[in-house]
Design a protein around this motif. Structure first.
Motif, mmCIF file in Angstrom:
data_model
loop_
_atom_site.group_PDB
_atom_site.id
_atom_site.type_symbol
_atom_site.label_atom_id
_atom_site.label_comp_id
_atom_site.label_asym_id
_atom_site.label_seq_id
_atom_site.Cartn_x
_atom_site.Cartn_y
_atom_site.Cartn_z
ATOM 1 N N ILE A 64 0.834 -1.203 0.000
ATOM 2 C CA ILE A 64 0.000 0.000 0.000
ATOM 3 C C ILE A 64 0.870 1.255 0.000
ATOM 4 O O ILE A 64 0.649 2.179 -0.770
ATOM 5 C CB ILE A 64 -0.959 -0.015 1.201
ATOM 6 C CG1 ILE A 64 -1.914 -1.203 1.037
ATOM 7 C CG2 ILE A 64 -1.713 1.294 1.315
ATOM 8 C CD1 ILE A 64 -2.920 -1.349 2.126
ATOM 9 N N TRP A 65 1.894 1.253 0.843
ATOM 10 C CA TRP A 65 2.741 2.455 0.923
ATOM 11 C C TRP A 65 3.492 2.705 -0.382
ATOM 12 O O TRP A 65 3.663 3.851 -0.777
ATOM 13 C CB TRP A 65 3.694 2.353 2.118
ATOM 14 C CG TRP A 65 2.984 2.546 3.426
ATOM 15 C CD1 TRP A 65 1.632 2.697 3.604
ATOM 16 C CD2 TRP A 65 3.560 2.618 4.724
ATOM 17 N NE1 TRP A 65 1.349 2.845 4.941
ATOM 18 C CE2 TRP A 65 2.508 2.798 5.646
ATOM 19 C CE3 TRP A 65 4.866 2.547 5.201
ATOM 20 C CZ2 TRP A 65 2.734 2.910 7.018
ATOM 21 C CZ3 TRP A 65 5.084 2.655 6.559
ATOM 22 C CH2 TRP A 65 4.028 2.843 7.456
ATOM 23 N N THR A 98 1.500 4.614 -2.770
ATOM 24 C CA THR A 98 1.155 5.992 -2.444
ATOM 25 C C THR A 98 2.341 6.939 -2.640
ATOM 26 O O THR A 98 2.219 8.132 -2.405
ATOM 27 C CB THR A 98 0.698 6.140 -0.984
ATOM 28 O OG1 THR A 98 1.769 5.749 -0.150
ATOM 29 C CG2 THR A 98 -0.504 5.287 -0.693
ATOM 30 N N LYS A 99 3.490 6.405 -3.066
ATOM 31 C CA LYS A 99 4.671 7.251 -3.234
ATOM 32 C C LYS A 99 4.666 7.924 -4.603
ATOM 33 O O LYS A 99 4.443 7.253 -5.607
ATOM 34 C CB LYS A 99 5.943 6.392 -3.115
ATOM 35 C CG LYS A 99 6.080 5.705 -1.771
ATOM 36 C CD LYS A 99 6.539 6.675 -0.712
ATOM 37 C CE LYS A 99 6.694 5.988 0.621
ATOM 38 N NZ LYS A 99 6.044 6.659 1.721
ATOM 39 N N VAL A 100 4.883 9.215 -4.616
ATOM 40 C CA VAL A 100 4.916 9.898 -5.898
ATOM 41 C C VAL A 100 6.240 10.600 -6.189
ATOM 42 O O VAL A 100 6.579 10.828 -7.346
ATOM 43 C CB VAL A 100 3.805 10.969 -6.007
ATOM 44 C CG1 VAL A 100 2.443 10.314 -6.013
ATOM 45 C CG2 VAL A 100 3.906 12.000 -4.916
ATOM 46 N N SER A 101 7.011 10.938 -5.127
ATOM 47 C CA SER A 101 8.095 11.897 -5.337
ATOM 48 C C SER A 101 9.159 11.386 -6.308
ATOM 49 O O SER A 101 9.620 12.120 -7.167
ATOM 50 C CB SER A 101 8.719 12.282 -4.006
ATOM 51 O OG SER A 101 9.298 11.164 -3.386
ATOM 52 N N ALA A 128 -1.279 6.943 -8.134
ATOM 53 C CA ALA A 128 -0.942 8.041 -7.225
ATOM 54 C C ALA A 128 -0.414 9.239 -8.006
ATOM 55 O O ALA A 128 -0.736 10.392 -7.697
ATOM 56 C CB ALA A 128 0.085 7.575 -6.194
ATOM 57 N N LEU A 151 -3.251 10.934 -9.815
ATOM 58 C CA LEU A 151 -3.964 11.780 -8.856
ATOM 59 C C LEU A 151 -3.242 13.102 -8.681
ATOM 60 O O LEU A 151 -3.841 14.185 -8.732
ATOM 61 C CB LEU A 151 -4.079 11.036 -7.522
ATOM 62 C CG LEU A 151 -4.719 11.710 -6.305
ATOM 63 C CD1 LEU A 151 -5.342 10.650 -5.421
ATOM 64 C CD2 LEU A 151 -3.737 12.520 -5.481
ATOM 65 N N GLY A 201 -8.158 8.594 -6.726
ATOM 66 C CA GLY A 201 -7.779 8.120 -5.398
ATOM 67 C C GLY A 201 -8.690 7.004 -4.910
ATOM 68 O O GLY A 201 -8.224 6.035 -4.304
ATOM 69 N N PHE A 215 -7.899 3.279 -3.636
ATOM 70 C CA PHE A 215 -8.414 2.808 -2.350
ATOM 71 C C PHE A 215 -9.051 1.424 -2.509
ATOM 72 O O PHE A 215 -8.771 0.501 -1.736
ATOM 73 C CB PHE A 215 -9.448 3.825 -1.843
ATOM 74 C CG PHE A 215 -10.119 3.440 -0.563
ATOM 75 C CD1 PHE A 215 -9.415 3.443 0.623
ATOM 76 C CD2 PHE A 215 -11.453 3.076 -0.556
ATOM 77 C CE1 PHE A 215 -10.039 3.090 1.805
ATOM 78 C CE2 PHE A 215 -12.083 2.715 0.626
ATOM 79 C CZ PHE A 215 -11.365 2.716 1.807
ATOM 80 N N THR A 218 -6.490 -1.342 -3.053
ATOM 81 C CA THR A 218 -5.633 -1.718 -1.934
ATOM 82 C C THR A 218 -6.383 -2.273 -0.724
ATOM 83 O O THR A 218 -5.777 -2.901 0.133
ATOM 84 C CB THR A 218 -4.810 -0.506 -1.441
ATOM 85 O OG1 THR A 218 -5.698 0.573 -1.186
ATOM 86 C CG2 THR A 218 -3.801 -0.087 -2.478
#
Lengths: 284, 314
Positions: B242-243, B246-249, B267, B270, B287, B291, B294
């Motif tokens: 899941i994490w 959610t990472k975009v950088s 992500a 989004l 998003g 959700f 996941t």
């Protein structure tokens, strides 16, 4: 032993020697893969801009401090912002999670299980989605572009994970500490503050470090909840510097010096906190 | 008469229930006081924003502007929009990073267990990548892997491994490989921490008896080590899965979600809607898809977590 792969040579078996050898190979490889990128970056940060198109070498020919001084000058205000944001995030998260984790670990109360699973679900939440309403709510409440706004927003990342780790620390303490303390005249509250908290210090240090790390390292909120006129922390300054195909020449030396400047504080803190951290990740 | 009696008894019952509720509250007052900040956090920072977000998907919602009700339009247009499927496919490929992280972390944890010296230095070096901001390591890899002047491709062409450098930024699959590699490199130490902690908790006696019964290394690993690590592995995998999503950088810094939408995992998609275009309604719709994708792993996590805590107390 009759297995074909291991010829008995006294106590030492070929199989063991082979495993040992492979262990060293694997570990050396992993250490190199982790370390060499940073060594390259350190070297690059001392390389003068004009020397970039030559052969890569680990020791630059005419080392210069230009990248470092320029990088520091550009980042100074942002580093201060980062420090304030990360410290505040850590302090607030401890105020929220220490009492909560303690109750979930050592108290019996109605609704405990449901409450704890609500926290776990929050931890597993793909939190990037919350960025959208948070941007909007922050914008309409005046928290947008402010340092307190960042402190509060980061609790979304920190709180559930911190409770998960801290609860474990509180649970590991001996069973009847509070009762014993109460026999000696402590109230529930003073037993918590004067007996339990000092014993749980390693867990608290670990959580404080992780919260600081979150506040310092995050890109998502720091980029979406601040604009150029607000308290921009250091990390988002790096974003966009490569230009995304804008055609602008990148001074890689300065950029790499900046990555090291931004990466140093969490690394140094980690070296201090690591003894506490190792126990923090046992899944129980 | 009869009704009167039952009324009266209902009343006293009601009163006593009220009284018992009050009693539980009184008894647990200190506990409720302790969890109050956590509860306030959950409601104010998780549930209210989450529900507000769902409501936002029913609007055309420009950032800072005034929203217009459009019903299910956001959902419909997203499902008709081709790049959405590109993004979805990219997300599935990208989730392979979790498997790679597990593999590296498992090998590393088992190897570190084999040695007795330098373990502190080695784990310290392993964790370096995880301690530094992901955007920083993303920037570092953007330099190392730069096709024209980065050391990686320069050295490979110099040594003759490659005949010419690879411009991975213009190639969808190559970009995907780069972001998957960098994400794996950055986040495997987290799994390593969880797996090492679980390895340390395995009773030495189990290994001794395995040896007495003549089990070889593979058998010992399969019958002793792995079963004991199962919960830790599933917990680590479900958190990281899941994490990671959610990472975009790093993706933004390395590829900006391109070429086209080839590396725009959900992500990042989004983010592009929210930041690039200020379309908050569509962004949250994306998003919600993430959700739903996941949510299943949350249940895996809770089940394994429950099992692990039962074992710990037993």
């Amino acid at each position: 032993m009759s297995t074909g792969s291991s010829l008995g040579l006294g106590d030492v078996e070929i199989g063991d020697v082979w495993t040992r050898f492979m262990t060293y190979v694997v570990l050396t490889f992993l250490v190199m893969v982790n370390l060499v990128p940073f060594l390259f970056i350190i070297s690059v940060s001392f390389t003068p801009p004009e020397a970039f198109f030559g052969d890569p070498s680990l020791v630059p020919a005419n080392p210069t401090l230009e990248a470092w001084t320029k990088g520091f000058a550009d980042l100074r205000d942002n580093l201060v912002n980062s420090a304030i944001i990360a410290t505040g995030t850590a302090v607030i998260s401890m105020a929220i999670t220490i009492p909560g984790a303690y109750a979930f670990a050592r108290k019996r109360f109605y609704g405990k299980k449901v409450g704890f699973y609500a926290i776990i679900v929050a931890m597993m939440f793909p939190y990037i989605l919350l960025v959208i309403p948070v941007m909007d709510i922050w914008n309409s409440t005046g928290l947008y572009n402010t340092i307190p706004g960042m402190w509060i927003a980061y609790q979304i990342f920190v709180t559930p994970f911190a409770i998960w780790i801290l609860r474990d620390f509180f649970q590991k303490l001996p069973q009847d500490l509070e009762e014993a303390a109460q026999v000696y005249g402590c109230t529930q509250f003073s037993a918590f503050v004067r007996v339990i908290l000092p014993l749980a210090a390693p867990g608290i240090v670990a959580v404080g470090f992780l919260a600081f790390l979150t506040g310092w390292n995050d890109f998502l909120f720091s980029n979406l909840l601040t604009t150029g006129v607000g308290p921009v922390p250091a990390v988002p300054v790096l974003y966009g510097t490569i230009g995304g195909g804008s055609g602008e020449r990148v001074y890689w030396g300065k950029l790499m010096a900046e990555t090291l400047i931004i990466g140093a504080p969490p690394t140094v803190l980690y070296l201090f906190a690591r003894n506490y951290l190792e126990n923090a990740f046992a899944v129980k | 008469m009869a009704t009167e009696v039952s009324d009266a008894s209902a009343e006293t019952e009601g009163q006593s229930r009220m009284a018992s509720v009050w009693e539980t509250f009184e008894e647990n007052r200190f506990s409720y006081l302790l969890i109050m900040p956590t509860l306030v956090f959950l409601v104010l920072l998780m549930w209210i924003p989450f529900l507000r977000g769902v409501w936002m998907t029913l609007y055309e919602w420009p950032f800072g502007g005034s929203p217009t009700w459009i019903g299910l339009e956001n959902y419909a247009s997203l499902l008709e929009w081709k790049p959405f499927y590109t993004a979805f496919k990219a997300t599935l490929w990208f989730s392979l990073t979790t498997a790679f992280q597990l593999l590296v972390a498992l090998v590393a944890a088992l190897s570190v267990r084999e040695i007795s010296r330098f373990t502190k230095a080695i784990t310290g070096i392993f964790l370096l990548a995880y301690t530094v901001p992901p955007l920083v390591t993303g920037t570092i890899w953007a330099y190392l892997l730069a096709p024209d002047l980065g050391p990686f491709f320069t050295l490979l062409t110099e040594w003759g491994v490659l005949s010419e450098t690879i411009y991975w930024g213009t190639n969808g699959s190559a970009s995907m490989a780069v972001i998957t590699f960098v994400t794996t490199w950055t986040f495997w130490p987290f799994m390593f921490l969880i797996l090492s902690a679980s390895l340390q908790n395995i009773d030495e006696e189990l290994y001794e008896s395995a040896q007495i019964y003549g089990a070889n290394r593979l058998q010992t690993f399969w019958n002793v080590t792995l079963p004991h690590m199962k919960s830790a592995i599933l917990v680590a995998v479900s958190i990281r899965l899941i994490w990671n999503l959610t990472k975009v950088s790093q993706v933004l810094q390395l590829t900006n979600g391109g070429p086209g939408y080839d590396t725009s995992v959900l992500a990042v998609l989004l983010y592009r809607f929210a930041y690039g275009r200020g379309q908050m309604g569509v962004a949250y719709t994306v998003g919600l898809v993430l959700f739903v994708v996941t949510i299943g792993f949350v249940f895996v996590f809770i089940r394994e977590f429950e099992k692990a805590s039962e074992e710990a107390t037993a």
